[in-house]
Design a protein around this motif. Structure first.
Motif, PDB file in Angstrom:
ATOM      1  N   MET A 133      -7.201 -13.527  -7.262  1.00 11.49           N
ATOM      2  CA  MET A 133      -7.423 -14.426  -6.141  1.00 11.49           C
ATOM      3  C   MET A 133      -6.215 -15.335  -5.930  1.00 11.49           C
ATOM      4  SD  MET A 133      -9.488 -15.312  -3.814  1.00 11.49           S
ATOM      5  CE  MET A 133     -10.203 -16.588  -2.898  1.00 11.49           C
ATOM      6  N   ASP A 134      -5.571 -15.730  -7.019  1.00 15.00           N
ATOM      7  CA  ASP A 134      -4.443 -16.649  -6.938  1.00 15.00           C
ATOM      8  C   ASP A 134      -3.317 -16.083  -6.065  1.00 15.00           C
ATOM      9  OD1 ASP A 134      -3.520 -19.238  -7.795  1.00 15.00           O
ATOM     10  OD2 ASP A 134      -1.980 -18.167  -8.927  1.00 15.00           O
ATOM     11  N   THR A 135      -3.089 -14.774  -6.139  1.00 15.79           N
ATOM     12  CA  THR A 135      -2.030 -14.152  -5.342  1.00 15.79           C
ATOM     13  C   THR A 135      -2.309 -14.308  -3.855  1.00 15.79           C
ATOM     14  OG1 THR A 135      -1.830 -12.512  -7.090  1.00 15.79           O
ATOM     15  CG2 THR A 135      -0.707 -12.037  -5.040  1.00 15.79           C
ATOM     16  N   TRP A 136      -3.578 -14.206  -3.459  1.00 10.42           N
ATOM     17  CA  TRP A 136      -3.950 -14.318  -2.050  1.00 10.42           C
ATOM     18  C   TRP A 136      -3.743 -15.743  -1.526  1.00 10.42           C
ATOM     19  CZ3 TRP A 136      -4.925 -10.241   0.931  1.00 10.42           C
ATOM     20  CH2 TRP A 136      -5.319  -9.055   0.323  1.00 10.42           C
ATOM     21  N   VAL A 137      -3.977 -16.749  -2.390  1.00 11.31           N
ATOM     22  CA  VAL A 137      -3.954 -18.140  -1.939  1.00 11.31           C
ATOM     23  C   VAL A 137      -2.582 -18.778  -2.129  1.00 11.31           C
ATOM     24  CG1 VAL A 137      -4.980 -20.414  -2.300  1.00 11.31           C
ATOM     25  CG2 VAL A 137      -6.414 -18.380  -2.401  1.00 11.31           C
ATOM     26  N   ARG A 138      -1.992 -18.594  -3.284  1.00 15.63           N
ATOM     27  CA  ARG A 138      -0.738 -19.282  -3.595  1.00 15.63           C
ATOM     28  C   ARG A 138       0.502 -18.403  -3.497  1.00 15.63           C
ATOM     29  NH1 ARG A 138      -4.624 -21.590  -6.785  1.00 15.63           N
ATOM     30  NH2 ARG A 138      -4.750 -23.843  -6.653  1.00 15.63           N
ATOM     31  N   ALA A 171       2.767 -15.019  -1.696  1.00 15.70           N
ATOM     32  CA  ALA A 171       3.282 -14.650  -0.371  1.00 15.70           C
ATOM     33  C   ALA A 171       3.003 -13.175  -0.128  1.00 15.70           C
ATOM     34  CB  ALA A 171       4.777 -14.926  -0.309  1.00 15.70           C
ATOM     35  N   GLY A 172       3.053 -12.799   1.128  1.00 15.44           N
ATOM     36  CA  GLY A 172       2.929 -11.391   1.472  1.00 15.44           C
ATOM     37  C   GLY A 172       1.502 -10.899   1.530  1.00 15.44           C
ATOM     38  N   PHE A 173       1.363  -9.578   1.455  1.00 10.04           N
ATOM     39  CA  PHE A 173       0.073  -8.904   1.529  1.00 10.04           C
ATOM     40  C   PHE A 173       0.247  -7.538   0.876  1.00 10.04           C
ATOM     41  CE2 PHE A 173       2.511  -8.468   5.404  1.00 10.04           C
ATOM     42  CZ  PHE A 173       2.617  -7.088   5.534  1.00 10.04           C
ATOM     43  N   PRO A 174      -0.865  -6.910   0.478  1.00  7.16           N
ATOM     44  CA  PRO A 174      -0.730  -5.612  -0.181  1.00  7.16           C
ATOM     45  C   PRO A 174      -0.354  -4.502   0.798  1.00  7.16           C
ATOM     46  CG  PRO A 174      -3.050  -6.200   0.027  1.00  7.16           C
ATOM     47  CD  PRO A 174      -2.250  -7.377   0.504  1.00  7.16           C
ATOM     48  N   VAL A 175       0.471  -3.611   0.319  1.00  3.38           N
ATOM     49  CA  VAL A 175       0.819  -2.390   1.034  1.00  3.38           C
ATOM     50  C   VAL A 175       0.407  -1.245   0.122  1.00  3.38           C
ATOM     51  CG1 VAL A 175       2.658  -0.998   2.041  1.00  3.38           C
ATOM     52  CG2 VAL A 175       2.745  -3.502   2.215  1.00  3.38           C
ATOM     53  N   PHE A 176      -0.546  -0.440   0.600  1.00  5.37           N
ATOM     54  CA  PHE A 176      -1.083   0.652  -0.213  1.00  5.37           C
ATOM     55  C   PHE A 176      -0.514   1.983   0.240  1.00  5.37           C
ATOM     56  CE2 PHE A 176      -4.555  -2.509  -0.218  1.00  5.37           C
ATOM     57  CZ  PHE A 176      -4.668  -2.716  -1.577  1.00  5.37           C
ATOM     58  N   ARG A 177      -0.268   2.843  -0.722  1.00  3.75           N
ATOM     59  CA  ARG A 177       0.013   4.252  -0.463  1.00  3.75           C
ATOM     60  C   ARG A 177      -1.158   4.999  -1.101  1.00  3.75           C
ATOM     61  NH1 ARG A 177       5.383   5.105  -1.990  1.00  3.75           N
ATOM     62  NH2 ARG A 177       5.854   4.369   0.102  1.00  3.75           N
ATOM     63  N   VAL A 178      -1.978   5.615  -0.269  1.00  2.87           N
ATOM     64  CA  VAL A 178      -3.201   6.262  -0.735  1.00  2.87           C
ATOM     65  C   VAL A 178      -3.051   7.770  -0.616  1.00  2.87           C
ATOM     66  CG1 VAL A 178      -5.699   6.471  -0.377  1.00  2.87           C
ATOM     67  CG2 VAL A 178      -4.561   4.271   0.010  1.00  2.87           C
ATOM     68  N   SER A 179      -3.538   8.469  -1.641  1.00 12.60           N
ATOM     69  CA  SER A 179      -3.551   9.932  -1.613  1.00 12.60           C
ATOM     70  C   SER A 179      -4.874  10.412  -2.195  1.00 12.60           C
ATOM     71  CB  SER A 179      -2.375  10.499  -2.403  1.00 12.60           C
ATOM     72  OG  SER A 179      -2.466  10.128  -3.759  1.00 12.60           O
ATOM     73  N   PHE A 180      -5.178  11.669  -1.944  1.00 12.11           N
ATOM     74  CA  PHE A 180      -6.416  12.223  -2.469  1.00 12.11           C
ATOM     75  C   PHE A 180      -6.205  13.664  -2.892  1.00 12.11           C
ATOM     76  CE2 PHE A 180      -6.496  13.510   1.919  1.00 12.11           C
ATOM     77  CZ  PHE A 180      -7.103  14.751   1.917  1.00 12.11           C
ATOM     78  N   ASP A 181      -7.109  14.123  -3.761  1.00 15.53           N
ATOM     79  CA  ASP A 181      -7.102  15.508  -4.198  1.00 15.53           C
ATOM     80  C   ASP A 181      -8.550  15.961  -4.297  1.00 15.53           C
ATOM     81  OD1 ASP A 181      -5.928  17.928  -5.122  1.00 15.53           O
ATOM     82  OD2 ASP A 181      -6.429  17.362  -7.173  1.00 15.53           O
ATOM     83  N   TRP A 182      -8.868  17.076  -3.679  1.00 17.75           N
ATOM     84  CA  TRP A 182     -10.221  17.631  -3.702  1.00 17.75           C
ATOM     85  C   TRP A 182     -10.228  18.855  -4.602  1.00 17.75           C
ATOM     86  CZ3 TRP A 182     -15.155  17.423  -3.385  1.00 17.75           C
ATOM     87  CH2 TRP A 182     -15.920  18.557  -3.131  1.00 17.75           C
TER      88      TRP A 182
END
Length: 111
Positions: A1-6, A8-19
């Motif tokens: 939570m501390d990262t969100w409040v104190r 900077a920035g925002f998360p950047v996700f690289r998502v992948s999947f395997d079936w």
């Protein structure tokens, strides 16, 4: 939570999947790839994921707590669409390549 409040920035996700059609398991990988410095670190987030199949929807919350998060979902049928952050509640940018067929299925049938 501390990262969100104190922090900077925002998360950047690289998502992948395997079936895996033999075990009927879908493996989702999410990696945080945002530039990090003394103010921007890894973010903690609970991301709601929905997988649409011909046998119904499967929902799961993926707890992202570090640079990499992984979840294995047993599915009743092959995935037709995979929806990351189902209700769009998270401030983020996501790179999640999927086939045109998957995106069209999501467009036609997702909430």
């Amino acid at each position: 939570m501390d990262t969100w409040v104190r922090g900077a920035g925002f998360p950047v996700f690289r998502v992948s999947f395997d079936w895996d059609s033999v075990s009927r398991d879908l493996v989702l990988d999410a990696r945080q790839v945002q530039p990090r410095d003394r103010l921007t670190g890894f973010f903690e987030a609970d991301v709601e994921v929905e997988v649409l199949t011909d046998s119904g929807a499967v929902r799961r919350v993926l707890a992202v707590r570090d640079s990499v998060a992984r979840v294995t979902l047993p599915l009743p049928a092959p995935p037709r669409a995979i929806i990351w952050d189902r209700r769009a509640r998270l401030l983020h940018v996501t790179d999640f390549p999927r086939s045109t067929m998957m995106l069209a299925h999501q467009l036609a049938r997702a909430e």
